[in-house]
Design an enzyme around this catalytic site. Structure first.
Site, short mmCIF file in Angstrom:
data_model
loop_
_atom_site.label_atom_id
_atom_site.label_comp_id
_atom_site.label_asym_id
_atom_site.label_seq_id
_atom_site.Cartn_x
_atom_site.Cartn_y
_atom_site.Cartn_z
N SER A 1 -45.46 -33.37 36.65
CA SER A 1 -44.89 -34.22 37.70
C SER A 1 -43.50 -33.82 38.14
CB SER A 1 -44.85 -35.68 37.22
OG SER A 1 -46.16 -36.16 36.99
N GLU B 1 0.80 -1.22 0.00
CA GLU B 1 0.00 0.00 0.00
C GLU B 1 0.84 1.28 0.00
OE1 GLU B 1 -3.69 0.44 0.32
OE2 GLU B 1 -3.39 -1.48 -0.70
#
Length: 667
Positions: free
Chosen positions: A438, A171
């Site tokens: 239950s 770059e």
């Protein structure tokens, strides 16, 4: 010679204009320095997107693992083993009964060997001695977007040198020497812009890119280029090259994850390669550096050939600047391209994330358990839909599932609130309150044992009518028959309703109500609560059942910070006896055969509500408990009992868990 009046006036104006020019220049300079300072300070102090991690994975020498279980373990932790003999950093190789962990996964930068043997796991470092245990880095569960962006700022030391060199060489090769502007770049861009009649090239250095990313709007005008150059010079004056490069690497754009922008090298490294940026291999670093110029054009998933060509340019730049040899560049060019993104949000844990808040947290989530839950739910529903097509997707009200797994210390190990975990979907594990049936019975028995009852005491299983206001309530057994005199244990193991109602009435309805409230439940205060007419979410049920693993103490399940207020609800002796009875539930009771198929130690309790609308199963192992609920959102009849619905889901989850998770003495 004296000055004329006109000359004095002209001189005064010249002095004034000079002073104004100097003042203006100082103001512009001050404004520029303030702007640059504010932008950089924000960039350097940015916390980034919220990050959620699972708990670290731990392997100990001597533990009993199979090769298949280890493959599942590593894959669940985001490290799927590959068939190879030389692992790259942050990768796992698998050959035969051995797993080789690359640098960065355990014990620093030295590879680790994990070998399955008849005497248990053998752990060692290559060219070093044996290890007692290893700890994997915590898996990234989610990098959560903010304003449609994910970003993960890191210090420059946490970026691989290969990536740093690749970015600079490709770059801005003169980055370390120029004062923020590149004369060569500016001349090249000027010629191109004059030739085209507009602003087509920028000739930007990394410093100028930082100015554009942090300070300016994305416009293509000559005046903006002048301002950019001015601010770049000030940026170089005020900040070091390391700070500027660090800001650049943390704010540069790397493409899209759906509708979310991926910003910064750390987020990009996780997205494209599933690893931290400091562990990128040379070919991976070169690919990322090459993508900066045009992330969409060089996307390896969409344009692999263009990505490979761009990577070659980055490697050529590295070789030109002397950062790699020709041989290294050639080898890197042969490296594989990623073919699919790594998820920045692990879908299996989508509902677990509802428990978490914060910028960066390590949670109690166990990836192995969570993956077992995800896969087990999918497999079990396929079985149930095949058996009962009317409960499938085409019904308009299909079966749904909610699962919560809580450790013996209260840690929430896994959680799923629907048949397929998806962000934003209703999380039934937390918010769906359904009658628990239950599941209430073990708590009745525990309280009765504290009041002087014993498991062999006799209860009558005969028709019963209980006054409720002006009416009579006549509880029934699930099979419609009565057994006469049975023991408390038999009533619990086989979940016989009428004797349990008698037991609750003997204790006193108010005492039962208070007991259920102590467990964090919300009983209605009517006799029907003795048979589970108590609505609760799966997480609330899990909290109540922690008493059976914690010596009667009620633990507050936690995902990030442990709960600090534990209440002693039952005596440890009573809890031990109840748990022993629940071991018989999975031997010969309502979940008969579960223990023989799934292995011991195991205790469990089934729950079925009226007309089989809700199916529940709670499984207890020494190290954790699992709560499973199965039902439909519209509360229609499913035809499933606790064992034939929720119990099927639990079995599919349990068989996927490694043995080492399920073994051990009861706490």
């Amino acid at each position: 010679m004296p000055l004329t009046r006109r000359t004095r006036i002209v001189l005064r104006w010249l002095v004034l204009l000079c002073l104004l020019a100097v003042a203006s220049g100082l103001l512009i300079l001050g404004w520029g320095l303030a702007l640059v300072g504010a932008g950089m300070e924000r960039a350097l102090a940015a916390a980034g997107s919220p990050r959620v991690f699972a708990s670290p994975g731990v392997l100990r020498a001597g533990e009993a693992w199979t090769s298949e279980e280890l493959q599942f373990f590593f894959a669940a932790h985001g490290l799927p083993p590959k068939p190879c003999s030389r692992p790259r950093p942050y990768e796992v190789c698998h050959t035969g009964n051995s797993f080789l962990l690359g640098p960065g996964l355990a014990s620093g930068q030295t590879p680790v060997v994990v070998r399955v043997s008849g005497s248990g796991l053998e752990l060692s470092q290559t060219n070093a001695g044996a290890l007692r245990e290893i700890t994997l880095p915590p898996r990234l569960v989610a990098l959560l977007p903010e304003k449609d962006t994910v970003q993960w700022p890191v210090a420059l030391e946490q970026v691989s040198p290969g990536l740093i060199n690749s970015v600079v060489d490709l770059e801005d090769r003169g980055f370390l020497s120029h004062p923020g502007l590149s004369l060569r770049g500016v001349l090249r861009a000027t010629v191109a812009n004059l030739t085209s009649g507009g602003v087509k090239q920028g000739g930007s250095t990394i410093t100028q890119q930082v100015v554009k990313l942090l300070l300016l709007r994305p416009e293509r005008r000559m005046s903006r280029k002048v301002l950019e150059a001015f601010l770049a010079s000030l940026l170089e004056y005020r900040y070091s090259k390391r700070q500027i490069l660090n800001a650049y690497l943390n704010h540069v754009y790397f493409g899209q994850d759906g509708g979310v922008s991926v910003v910064g090298v750390e987020a990009a490294s996780r997205f494209y390669f599933g690893k931290p940026a400091r562990f990128l291999s040379l070919h991976e670093a070169a690919l990322l550096a090459g993508m900066i110029a045009a992330p969409n054009r060089f996307n390896p998933f969409v344009h692999p050939q263009a990505a490979k060509a761009r990577r070659a340019q980055a490697l050529s730049a590295l070789q030109r600047e002397g950062h790699v040899s020709g041989e290294e560049a050639t080898e890197a060019q042969l490296g594989p391209l990623p073919t699919a993104p790594w998820p920045l949000r692990w879908e299996a844990a989508a509902h677990f994330l509802d428990l978490v808040k914060g910028k960066e947290v390590i949670t109690t989530l166990d990836p192995v358990v969570q993956e077992a839950v995800r896969a087990g739910v999918g497999a079990s529903l396929a079985r149930l839909f095949a058996q009962k097509p009317a409960l499938g997707e085409g019904s308009g009200d299909p079966l749904q599932v909610a699962v919560v797994v809580v450790g013996a210390d209260g840690r929430i190990l896994a959680l799923q609130g629907s048949k397929q975990p998806k962000p934003g979907e209703l999380n039934r594990a937390l918010s769906a309150k359904r009658p628990i049936g239950s599941l209430v019975k073990p708590f009745l028995v525990a309280r009765a044992l504290e009041e002087g009852w014993n498991l062999e005491a006799t209860l009558l299983d005969e028709p019963l009518a209980v006054p409720v206001g002006t009416q009579l309530w006549t509880p029934q057994n699930h099979d419609g028959r009565f057994r006469g005199a049975i023991s408390v244990k038999e009533a619990l193991v086989h979940s016989v309703n009428v004797p349990m109602v008698r037991l609750g009435l003997s204790l006193g309805l108010s005492q039962v109500t208070n007991t259920l409230r102590e467990l964090g439940l919300s009983p209605p205060g009517t006799p029907a609560e003795l048979l589970g007419a108590v609505e609760a979410s799966p997480l609330e049920v899990a909290r109540a059942f922690t008493t059976l693993l914690a010596g009667g103490r009620l633990l507050e399940p936690w995902a990030v910070e442990p709960g600090r207020h534990h209440r002693q609800v039952f005596a440890p002796e009573a809890v031990g006896q109840v748990r022993g009875a629940l071991e018989e539930v999975v031997e010969s009771g309502t979940a008969a055969g579960f223990a023989s198929r799934c292995g011991r130690p195991l205790a469990g309790k089934t729950g079925t509500t009226d007309n089989r609308r809700d199916s529940w199963f709670v499984a207890l192992r020494p190290k954790f408990l699992v709560v499973v609920w199965v039902g439909t959102d519209r509360n229609r009849e499913t035809g499933l009992y606790g064992a034939s619905g929720a119990g099927v889901v639990w079995q599919e989850i349990d068989r996927r868990l490694p043995r080492v998770y399920k073994e051990g003495p009861w706490p």
